[in-house]
Design a protein around this motif. Structure first.
Motif, PDB file in Angstrom:
ATOM      1  N   THR A  43      -6.709  63.553  41.796  1.00 28.18           N
ATOM      2  CA  THR A  43      -6.550  65.019  41.344  1.00 28.18           C
ATOM      3  C   THR A  43      -5.321  65.637  41.676  1.00 28.18           C
ATOM      4  OG1 THR A  43      -8.737  65.428  41.832  1.00 28.18           O
ATOM      5  CG2 THR A  43      -7.550  67.413  41.444  1.00 28.18           C
ATOM      6  N   ASP A  44      -4.714  65.279  42.824  1.00 30.58           N
ATOM      7  CA  ASP A  44      -3.261  65.573  43.124  1.00 30.58           C
ATOM      8  C   ASP A  44      -2.122  65.419  42.424  1.00 30.58           C
ATOM      9  OD1 ASP A  44      -4.194  67.065  45.490  1.00 30.58           O
ATOM     10  OD2 ASP A  44      -3.928  65.252  46.771  1.00 30.58           O
ATOM     11  N   GLU A  45      -2.297  63.942  41.712  1.00 31.31           N
ATOM     12  CA  GLU A  45      -1.273  63.545  40.806  1.00 31.31           C
ATOM     13  C   GLU A  45      -1.327  64.503  39.532  1.00 31.31           C
ATOM     14  OE1 GLU A  45      -0.709  58.724  41.954  1.00 31.31           O
ATOM     15  OE2 GLU A  45      -2.839  59.461  41.472  1.00 31.31           O
ATOM     16  N   VAL A  46      -2.628  64.509  39.387  1.00 34.78           N
ATOM     17  CA  VAL A  46      -2.997  65.415  37.751  1.00 34.78           C
ATOM     18  C   VAL A  46      -2.206  66.770  38.087  1.00 34.78           C
ATOM     19  CG1 VAL A  46      -4.460  66.608  36.267  1.00 34.78           C
ATOM     20  CG2 VAL A  46      -5.000  63.856  37.141  1.00 34.78           C
ATOM     21  N   MET A  47      -2.493  67.361  39.012  1.00 30.80           N
ATOM     22  CA  MET A  47      -1.841  68.577  39.424  1.00 30.80           C
ATOM     23  C   MET A  47      -0.437  68.497  39.374  1.00 30.80           C
ATOM     24  SD  MET A  47      -4.323  69.715  42.733  1.00 30.80           S
ATOM     25  CE  MET A  47      -3.124  70.657  43.115  1.00 30.80           C
ATOM     26  N   GLN A  48       0.338  67.454  40.138  1.00 31.51           N
ATOM     27  CA  GLN A  48       1.605  67.520  40.170  1.00 31.51           C
ATOM     28  C   GLN A  48       2.284  67.202  38.779  1.00 31.51           C
ATOM     29  OE1 GLN A  48       2.873  64.191  42.439  1.00 31.51           O
ATOM     30  NE2 GLN A  48       5.137  64.905  42.268  1.00 31.51           N
ATOM     31  N   LEU A  50       1.147  67.828  35.765  1.00 25.17           N
ATOM     32  CA  LEU A  50       0.750  68.909  34.587  1.00 25.17           C
ATOM     33  C   LEU A  50       1.006  70.372  35.230  1.00 25.17           C
ATOM     34  CD1 LEU A  50      -2.500  67.542  33.256  1.00 25.17           C
ATOM     35  CD2 LEU A  50      -0.162  67.209  32.302  1.00 25.17           C
ATOM     36  N   GLU A  51       1.682  70.297  36.370  1.00 30.82           N
ATOM     37  CA  GLU A  51       2.056  71.578  37.180  1.00 30.82           C
ATOM     38  C   GLU A  51       0.897  72.706  36.900  1.00 30.82           C
ATOM     39  OE1 GLU A  51       5.806  72.825  35.633  1.00 30.82           O
ATOM     40  OE2 GLU A  51       6.582  70.764  36.411  1.00 30.82           O
ATOM     41  N   ARG A  54      -5.398  73.121  41.556  1.00 27.84           N
ATOM     42  CA  ARG A  54      -6.382  72.256  41.826  1.00 27.84           C
ATOM     43  C   ARG A  54      -7.584  72.570  41.321  1.00 27.84           C
ATOM     44  NH1 ARG A  54      -6.930  68.599  45.185  1.00 27.84           N
ATOM     45  NH2 ARG A  54      -5.140  69.077  46.499  1.00 27.84           N
ATOM     46  N   GLY A  55      -8.018  73.897  41.192  1.00 32.92           N
ATOM     47  CA  GLY A  55      -9.275  74.211  40.380  1.00 32.92           C
ATOM     48  C   GLY A  55      -9.264  74.033  38.866  1.00 32.92           C
ATOM     49  N   ASN A  56      -8.133  74.105  38.446  1.00 30.40           N
ATOM     50  CA  ASN A  56      -7.922  73.960  36.781  1.00 30.40           C
ATOM     51  C   ASN A  56      -8.101  72.396  36.654  1.00 30.40           C
ATOM     52  OD1 ASN A  56      -7.470  74.284  34.209  1.00 30.40           O
ATOM     53  ND2 ASN A  56      -5.340  75.084  34.494  1.00 30.40           N
TER      54      ASN A  56
END
Length: 167
Positions: A43-48, A50-51, A54-56
């Motif tokens: 999840t952290d890598e996806v967040m980073q 795609l900017e 965390r909720g999204n």
């Protein structure tokens, strides 16, 4: 264009295309990111990448798992959750078709049947309305049948049918 530039363009463009199909832009971008990734992503890598928040990220990863096109994968020695996308394009097509049919076509079929249940069925207005709903039901039923054939078919069958239609 470098590989990283091509992947970034794919992710951004896929998200834009998805809005035309009625799909959340971020959900499509998360899916595209996972498809383009050589390894499972947290999840952290996806967040980073795609900017996004965390909720999204969590909401869209769960939605993609609900659609059956993303799954969790364990990474030995790590307690984080990792995600991978199904990369078989034919499977993706059938799974997305199945979900869209369930979410969009089947409710319309039920709705149209409900609308035909009119108390005063003998008036000309009611008869005309019921005929119109029958016509909508016929078209929607045919779309449902086509989607069902696509879901149950293998890729060679559908390609052959489409090729014959185009001739």
């Amino acid at each position: 264009m470098t590989l990283s530039e091509a992947k970034e363009k794919y992710i951004q463009t896929w998200g834009t295309f998805a809005t035309n199909w009625g799909i959340n832009r971020t959900m499509a971008q998360v899916h595209a990111l996972l498809i383009a990734s050589e390894k499972p992503l947290s999840t952290d890598e996806v967040m980073q990448q795609l900017e996004i928040s965390r909720g999204n990220a969590n909401m869209n990863l769960r939605a993609l798992m609900d659609w059956g096109i993303v799954r969790k994968e364990l990474v030995k020695g790590d307690r984080k959750e990792y995600f991978v996308a199904e990369k078989d394009v034919w499977f993706l097509f059938k799974q997305i078709t199945k979900e869209r049919r369930k979410r969009e076509i089947e409710p319309v079929i039920s709705f149209l049947e409900e609308l035909k249940d009119i108390e005063d069925k003998d008036s000309e207005g009611a008869k005309e309305f019921i005929r119109l709903m029958d016509d909508f039901s016929t078209v929607t039923g045919k779309i449902n049948n086509i989607m069902d054939l696509a879901i149950k078919s293998d890729d060679h069958w559908l390609v052959g049918k489409i090729t014959n239609l185009l001739k």
